[in-house]
Design an enzyme around this catalytic site. Sequence first.
Site, PDB file in Angstrom:
ATOM      1  CG  ASN A   1      -1.810   1.204   1.291  1.00  0.00           C
ATOM      2  OD1 ASN A   1      -1.955   1.938   0.312  1.00  0.00           O
ATOM      3  ND2 ASN A   1      -2.407   1.436   2.450  1.00  0.00           N
TER       4      ASN A   1
ATOM      5  N   GLY B   1       2.508   2.554  10.700  1.00  0.00           N
ATOM      6  CA  GLY B   1       3.429   3.667  10.515  1.00  0.00           C
ATOM      7  C   GLY B   1       4.137   4.113  11.780  1.00  0.00           C
TER       8      GLY B   1
ATOM      9  CD  GLU C   1      -3.042   5.587   6.672  1.00  0.00           C
ATOM     10  OE1 GLU C   1      -1.974   5.326   7.247  1.00  0.00           O
ATOM     11  OE2 GLU C   1      -3.171   5.542   5.425  1.00  0.00           O
TER      12      GLU C   1
ATOM     13  CE  LYS D   1      -0.277   3.286   4.802  1.00  0.00           C
ATOM     14  NZ  LYS D   1      -0.178   3.469   6.259  1.00  0.00           N
TER      15      LYS D   1
ATOM     16  CB  SER E   1       5.254  -1.478  11.739  1.00  0.00           C
ATOM     17  OG  SER E   1       4.812  -0.150  11.972  1.00  0.00           O
TER      18      SER E   1
ATOM     19  CD  GLU F   1      -5.234  -1.368   8.230  1.00  0.00           C
ATOM     20  OE1 GLU F   1      -4.222  -1.175   7.557  1.00  0.00           O
ATOM     21  OE2 GLU F   1      -6.183  -0.578   8.289  1.00  0.00           O
TER      22      GLU F   1
ATOM     23  CG  HIS G   1      -5.900   1.776   5.320  1.00  0.00           C
ATOM     24  ND1 HIS G   1      -5.445   2.736   6.208  1.00  0.00           N
ATOM     25  CD2 HIS G   1      -4.847   0.953   5.086  1.00  0.00           C
ATOM     26  CE1 HIS G   1      -4.177   2.503   6.488  1.00  0.00           C
ATOM     27  NE2 HIS G   1      -3.784   1.429   5.829  1.00  0.00           N
TER      28      HIS G   1
END
Length: 263
Positions: free
Chosen positions: A13, A184, A108, A15, A222, A178, A106
């Site tokens: 991904n 991150g 985010e 991003k 991560s 996740e 996701h």
Amino acid sequence: MSGSTITPWVVGNWKMNPMQADAKQLVQNLKKLLQDQEIAESACQIGIAPISIALQSIQAELQSANRHIATVAQDVSRIAGTGAYTGEVSAELLKDSQIEFVLVGHSERREFFGDAPNILNEKVQNALNAGLTVIYCVGESLEQRENGQAEQVVLQQICDIASVVNAQQWEKIVIAYEPIWAIGTGKTASPADAQAMHATIREGISQITPIGQTMALLYGGSVKPENAVELAACPDINGALVGGASLNAESFYKIAQAFANTK
């Protein structure tokens, strides 16, 4: 239930990265690594999720790879078809562009862009109806984990979409777990914790559909070469949704190699 018979998926991904020239170089580096030491498709499926404006250019670059690498959209519109919806890209438009896979849910998107359960239901339903495969992301916050709510939160996120997925469409779903606190941040759930959650997910989804026993469950948060082998050794972890490490061809390749060699 061991997922050892499930062909793993490793999806990068990207991003909101990188610039065009860097993206092209990244793909060229990955293709070279796969040419020098091939990872068979039967051992590990590989996908790349670039920014929307790069979907077709990256897809074209991947055509010359010595094996299939899927191009994955990072998101899809809650609106189906075509029409006066400025800035949106529908599932049908993705399908028309030969994009077969899409990320939905996701963290985010949930946190920064208001993707509430009702919106995600519309996105999942549109994607499946258009014939796309959905990589559906679930995960809990650090506060929810510390409060002992992690399993409840994750299972609820799966139940949220159950009303819009028919019996046959579960075959077009991949689940990516996740933990939000590991995205991150450099923090990673321990292999034991990740395996425990994946086993819970498999048990929970198997109560909804028998396909849950053979569904690919990916870990994201991560993931890097240093922890990929341990994660790949977990019976119910069938791949990885890779963020930062996917922006380095060698790191991404090593993660795919770890899953290909372990499963």
